[in-house]
Design a protein around this motif. Structure first.
Motif, PDB file in Angstrom:
ATOM      1  N   ALA A 122       0.768  -1.295   0.140  1.00 18.83           N
ATOM      2  CA  ALA A 122      -0.001  -0.188   0.081  1.00 18.83           C
ATOM      3  C   ALA A 122       0.866   1.259  -0.163  1.00 18.83           C
ATOM      4  CB  ALA A 122      -0.906   0.089   1.077  1.00 18.83           C
ATOM      5  N   VAL A 123       1.806   1.287   0.920  1.00 13.88           N
ATOM      6  CA  VAL A 123       2.879   2.322   0.988  1.00 13.88           C
ATOM      7  C   VAL A 123       3.473   2.684  -0.422  1.00 13.88           C
ATOM      8  CG1 VAL A 123       5.069   3.254   1.471  1.00 13.88           C
ATOM      9  CG2 VAL A 123       3.300   2.468   3.182  1.00 13.88           C
ATOM     10  N   LEU A 124       3.957   1.529  -1.070  1.00 17.46           N
ATOM     11  CA  LEU A 124       4.537   1.843  -2.533  1.00 17.46           C
ATOM     12  C   LEU A 124       3.542   2.163  -3.519  1.00 17.46           C
ATOM     13  CD1 LEU A 124       6.838  -1.425  -2.421  1.00 17.46           C
ATOM     14  CD2 LEU A 124       7.613   1.043  -2.089  1.00 17.46           C
ATOM     15  N   VAL A 125       2.288   1.765  -3.477  1.00 14.68           N
ATOM     16  CA  VAL A 125       1.334   2.023  -4.506  1.00 14.68           C
ATOM     17  C   VAL A 125       0.885   3.433  -4.386  1.00 14.68           C
ATOM     18  CG1 VAL A 125      -1.067   1.792  -5.283  1.00 14.68           C
ATOM     19  CG2 VAL A 125       0.704  -0.319  -4.845  1.00 14.68           C
ATOM     20  N   VAL A 126       0.643   3.874  -3.053  1.00 16.53           N
ATOM     21  CA  VAL A 126      -0.047   5.284  -2.932  1.00 16.53           C
ATOM     22  C   VAL A 126       1.275   6.124  -3.013  1.00 16.53           C
ATOM     23  CG1 VAL A 126      -0.907   6.821  -1.092  1.00 16.53           C
ATOM     24  CG2 VAL A 126      -1.657   4.521  -1.439  1.00 16.53           C
ATOM     25  N   TRP A 127       2.634   5.988  -2.669  1.00 16.11           N
ATOM     26  CA  TRP A 127       3.574   6.736  -2.787  1.00 16.11           C
ATOM     27  C   TRP A 127       3.848   7.035  -4.165  1.00 16.11           C
ATOM     28  CZ3 TRP A 127       8.381   7.114  -4.786  1.00 16.11           C
ATOM     29  CH2 TRP A 127       9.256   8.108  -4.529  1.00 16.11           C
ATOM     30  N   ALA A 128       3.964   6.051  -5.016  1.00 11.67           N
ATOM     31  CA  ALA A 128       4.190   6.158  -6.391  1.00 11.67           C
ATOM     32  C   ALA A 128       3.332   6.974  -7.102  1.00 11.67           C
ATOM     33  CB  ALA A 128       4.470   4.882  -7.065  1.00 11.67           C
ATOM     34  N   SER A 129       2.174   6.855  -7.087  1.00  5.74           N
ATOM     35  CA  SER A 129       0.993   7.521  -7.567  1.00  5.74           C
ATOM     36  C   SER A 129       0.855   8.848  -7.200  1.00  5.74           C
ATOM     37  CB  SER A 129      -0.550   6.865  -7.040  1.00  5.74           C
ATOM     38  OG  SER A 129      -0.829   7.189  -5.366  1.00  5.74           O
ATOM     39  N   ARG A 130       1.594   9.491  -6.021  1.00  4.33           N
ATOM     40  CA  ARG A 130       1.624  10.681  -5.734  1.00  4.33           C
ATOM     41  C   ARG A 130       3.222  11.311  -5.847  1.00  4.33           C
ATOM     42  NH1 ARG A 130      -1.448  10.262   0.386  1.00  4.33           N
ATOM     43  NH2 ARG A 130      -3.502   9.385  -0.507  1.00  4.33           N
ATOM     44  N   ASN A 131       3.849  10.506  -6.376  1.00  3.15           N
ATOM     45  CA  ASN A 131       5.283  11.020  -6.584  1.00  3.15           C
ATOM     46  C   ASN A 131       5.842  10.479  -8.042  1.00  3.15           C
ATOM     47  OD1 ASN A 131       6.758  12.201  -4.068  1.00  3.15           O
ATOM     48  ND2 ASN A 131       5.229  10.751  -3.649  1.00  3.15           N
ATOM     49  N   PRO A 132       5.048  10.851  -9.209  1.00  2.00           N
ATOM     50  CA  PRO A 132       5.201  10.260 -10.321  1.00  2.00           C
ATOM     51  C   PRO A 132       6.502  10.255 -11.105  1.00  2.00           C
ATOM     52  CG  PRO A 132       3.969  12.252 -10.494  1.00  2.00           C
ATOM     53  CD  PRO A 132       4.276  12.132  -9.356  1.00  2.00           C
ATOM     54  N   THR A 133       7.461  11.452 -10.598  1.00  2.00           N
ATOM     55  CA  THR A 133       8.743  11.504 -10.908  1.00  2.00           C
ATOM     56  C   THR A 133       9.867  11.375  -9.908  1.00  2.00           C
ATOM     57  OG1 THR A 133       8.455  14.184 -10.720  1.00  2.00           O
ATOM     58  CG2 THR A 133       7.911  13.200 -12.949  1.00  2.00           C
ATOM     59  N   LEU A 134      10.714  10.711 -10.194  1.00  3.72           N
ATOM     60  CA  LEU A 134      11.748  10.440  -9.270  1.00  3.72           C
ATOM     61  C   LEU A 134      12.896  11.871  -9.099  1.00  3.72           C
ATOM     62  CD1 LEU A 134      12.633   6.758  -9.963  1.00  3.72           C
ATOM     63  CD2 LEU A 134      11.230   7.441  -8.376  1.00  3.72           C
ATOM     64  N   PRO A 135      13.245  11.846  -7.918  1.00  2.00           N
ATOM     65  CA  PRO A 135      13.361  11.154  -6.787  1.00  2.00           C
ATOM     66  C   PRO A 135      12.036  11.123  -6.054  1.00  2.00           C
ATOM     67  CG  PRO A 135      14.553  13.033  -6.266  1.00  2.00           C
ATOM     68  CD  PRO A 135      14.111  13.202  -7.707  1.00  2.00           C
ATOM     69  N   GLY A 136      11.063  12.192  -6.089  1.00  2.00           N
ATOM     70  CA  GLY A 136      10.014  12.409  -5.272  1.00  2.00           C
ATOM     71  C   GLY A 136      10.396  12.845  -3.740  1.00  2.00           C
ATOM     72  N   ASP A 137       9.426  12.723  -3.153  1.00  4.14           N
ATOM     73  CA  ASP A 137       9.752  13.031  -1.604  1.00  4.14           C
ATOM     74  C   ASP A 137      10.240  11.567  -1.052  1.00  4.14           C
ATOM     75  OD1 ASP A 137       9.816  13.580   0.912  1.00  4.14           O
ATOM     76  OD2 ASP A 137       7.931  14.554   1.178  1.00  4.14           O
ATOM     77  N   TRP A 138      11.598  11.171  -1.227  1.00  6.50           N
ATOM     78  CA  TRP A 138      12.070   9.999  -0.905  1.00  6.50           C
ATOM     79  C   TRP A 138      12.005   9.922   0.446  1.00  6.50           C
ATOM     80  CZ3 TRP A 138      16.342  10.154   2.093  1.00  6.50           C
ATOM     81  CH2 TRP A 138      16.907  11.490   2.345  1.00  6.50           C
ATOM     82  N   ARG A 139      12.278  11.210   1.245  1.00  6.48           N
ATOM     83  CA  ARG A 139      12.281  10.936   2.741  1.00  6.48           C
ATOM     84  C   ARG A 139      11.004  10.442   3.135  1.00  6.48           C
ATOM     85  NH1 ARG A 139      13.733  15.907   6.943  1.00  6.48           N
ATOM     86  NH2 ARG A 139      13.295  14.612   8.824  1.00  6.48           N
ATOM     87  N   ASP A 140       9.820  10.769   2.813  1.00  3.24           N
ATOM     88  CA  ASP A 140       8.428  10.279   3.302  1.00  3.24           C
ATOM     89  C   ASP A 140       8.575   8.814   2.900  1.00  3.24           C
ATOM     90  OD1 ASP A 140       5.622  10.365   3.807  1.00  3.24           O
ATOM     91  OD2 ASP A 140       5.494  10.166   1.719  1.00  3.24           O
ATOM     92  N   LEU A 141       8.904   8.270   1.771  1.00  2.00           N
ATOM     93  CA  LEU A 141       9.121   6.877   1.409  1.00  2.00           C
ATOM     94  C   LEU A 141      10.005   6.283   2.441  1.00  2.00           C
ATOM     95  CD1 LEU A 141       8.211   4.445  -0.405  1.00  2.00           C
ATOM     96  CD2 LEU A 141      10.233   5.016  -1.818  1.00  2.00           C
ATOM     97  N   VAL A 142      11.100   6.512   2.747  1.00  2.00           N
ATOM     98  CA  VAL A 142      11.960   5.969   3.817  1.00  2.00           C
ATOM     99  C   VAL A 142      11.283   5.803   4.994  1.00  2.00           C
ATOM    100  CG1 VAL A 142      14.027   6.080   4.867  1.00  2.00           C
ATOM    101  CG2 VAL A 142      13.976   6.292   2.576  1.00  2.00           C
ATOM    102  N   GLU A 143      10.702   6.906   5.689  1.00  2.00           N
ATOM    103  CA  GLU A 143      10.323   7.222   6.714  1.00  2.00           C
ATOM    104  C   GLU A 143       8.910   6.016   7.054  1.00  2.00           C
ATOM    105  OE1 GLU A 143       9.358  11.185   7.797  1.00  2.00           O
ATOM    106  OE2 GLU A 143      11.448  11.439   8.031  1.00  2.00           O
ATOM    107  N   HIS A 144       8.103   5.884   5.858  1.00  2.00           N
ATOM    108  CA  HIS A 144       6.964   5.121   5.744  1.00  2.00           C
ATOM    109  C   HIS A 144       7.549   3.691   6.061  1.00  2.00           C
ATOM    110  CE1 HIS A 144       4.273   8.360   5.605  1.00  2.00           C
ATOM    111  NE2 HIS A 144       3.511   7.728   5.914  1.00  2.00           N
TER     112      HIS A 144
END
Length: 411
Positions: A122-144
């Protein structure tokens, strides 16, 4: 009205899986509590979304303080108390009456199988949908992915808002495997059962008091505002719910068959706890006493309600428990984790797609639509992700994983 958090009517029962038969004690009633609490969480977050972001301004979507207090009653502490009760039972039995416990590695493996596959997906799906271009908010992903977002004032409610509570669950798991074996070793040196009970109960009481002290110092001494999320949402402030559940496990193990309640005796006890929870929700406003100590007080009231449910004499039936045992309620309880994970992204997607009314008058219809879709998604998620993952844990136990411990009391 309760404090603002971003955590934690059903659709037709044919959308839901059949409820399992209870394996022990009052398991079916606990499943029912999970179901009702999950539905309440979804409704609360729809309420909160309309309350906060209504175009007409921040005001309740239903013009009734009495109804608002019911809708916005927070149930996250119920999840904490139930989780801690179930997971502490084996430690309490081993400490008070002897026996063995699950190894820390085995315990963490089963907990990981229970929560990580669905959560990570769920984290990967939702984060990817809200960060369509890399690196996106990578800190948010790592923390989750590391369950540390609860300590980030800015990102605590990003990606999957309600999952701040999973950070606390993980902290509790680590605390339990650290403190549980210590408590068992200490108790084995004590000659009397009364002394062992006293040690366990004292430890639970200390774990409950420490967060209360933290909240008191933070609010009244340092003057930290209630909107400082890491201070008031972190484990140092919210561990009281888990401590209450641990205390419930110790109490019921200590009592055994003694002190069983008649069905008639449970009614005033349960009614008092529910009335207290409603009053707490109704009276809670920012900065007042009920708001500041909402969660420790709620944990005590949920403790009382669960005690009245679990300590009923085996052959006696409590009339209002028919609601908890209703097939549609226990079916929602079965999928409650999936429902908890997916309901917020479902709600936000429905709003973004224009599939729900966003006006104040449209709130009841929006709530029904979100509930119906979230239940359907939660049901699919349970059978496609949760249930297959759970088979891995069962397969491991079936292929030689140690059996000299009490079975995991959660499903």
């Amino acid at each position: 009205m309760t404090s603002t958090i971003t955590t934690l009517t059903a659709t037709r029962s044919k959308l839901l899986p059949p409820a399992p038969r209870p394996s022990r004690g009052r398991a079916l009633e606990l499943q029912g509590y999970r179901g009702l609490a999950a539905l309440s969480t979804v409704l609360f977050h729809v309420w909160q979304e309309w309350y906060t972001y209504d175009a007409a301004g921040a005001h309740p979507p239903v013009d009734s303080a009495w109804l608002g207090a019911l809708i916005s009653l927070e149930v996250i502490d119920l999840f904490f108390v139930m989780s801690a009760y179930l997971l502490t039972l084996s430690y309490a039995r081993a400490a008070i009456d002897g026996g063995t416990i699950r190894t820390g590695r085995s315990f963490l493996f089963r907990r990981a199988i229970r929560i990580l596959p669905l959560y990570f997906l769920a984290v990967l799906v939702v984060w990817a949908s809200r960060n369509p271009t890399l690196p996106g908010d990578w800190r948010d992903l790592v923390e989750h992915l590391t369950f540390t977002h609860v300590f980030d004032q800015e990102r605590i409610f990003y990606t999957l808002g309600p999952t701040w509570s999973l950070s606390l669950e993980v902290a509790f798991y680590l605390a339990l495997i650290a403190l549980g074996p210590v408590a068992v070793r200490v108790c084995r040196r004590l000659s009397t059962r009364r002394a062992r009970v006293a040690v366990c109960a004292s430890g639970c009481a200390a774990l409950f008091v420490l967060p209360v002290v933290w909240i008191s110092v933070a609010h009244y001494v340092v003057g930290v505002p209630h909107t400082n999320w890491p201070v008031y949402f972190g484990p140092q402030a919210r561990f009281g719910g888990f401590a209450a559940g641990m205390g419930l496990a110790v109490l019921l193990v200590a009592l055994g068959e003694r002190g069983r309640l008649s069905a008639r005796a449970t009614v005033p006890l349960s009614a008092g706890a529910l009335a207290g929870l409603y009053a707490l929700s109704y009276l809670s406003d920012p900065e007042n006493f009920a708001h500041t100590y909402y969660h420790p007080i709620a944990a005590v009231l949920w403790f009382t309600l669960l005690y009245a449910t679990l300590q009923v004499r085996p052959r006696e039936q409590v009339r209002w428990h028919v609601v908890l045992r209703a097939p549609w309620v226990t079916a929602v309880g079965l999928i409650s984790y999936s429902l908890y994970i997916w309901h917020e992204p479902v709600m936000l997607w429905l709003i973004k797609s224009g599939l729900v009314p966003t006006s104040r008058a449209g709130f009841p219809f929006a709530a029904l639509i979100v509930l119906a879709v979230a239940l359907a998604v939660g049901t699919a998620s349970y059978w496609l992700i949760e249930y297959p993952a759970s088979l891995l844990g069962k397969a491991k136990d079936g292929k030689g994983a140690t059996r000299e411990f009490y079975p995991d009391p959660t499903r």
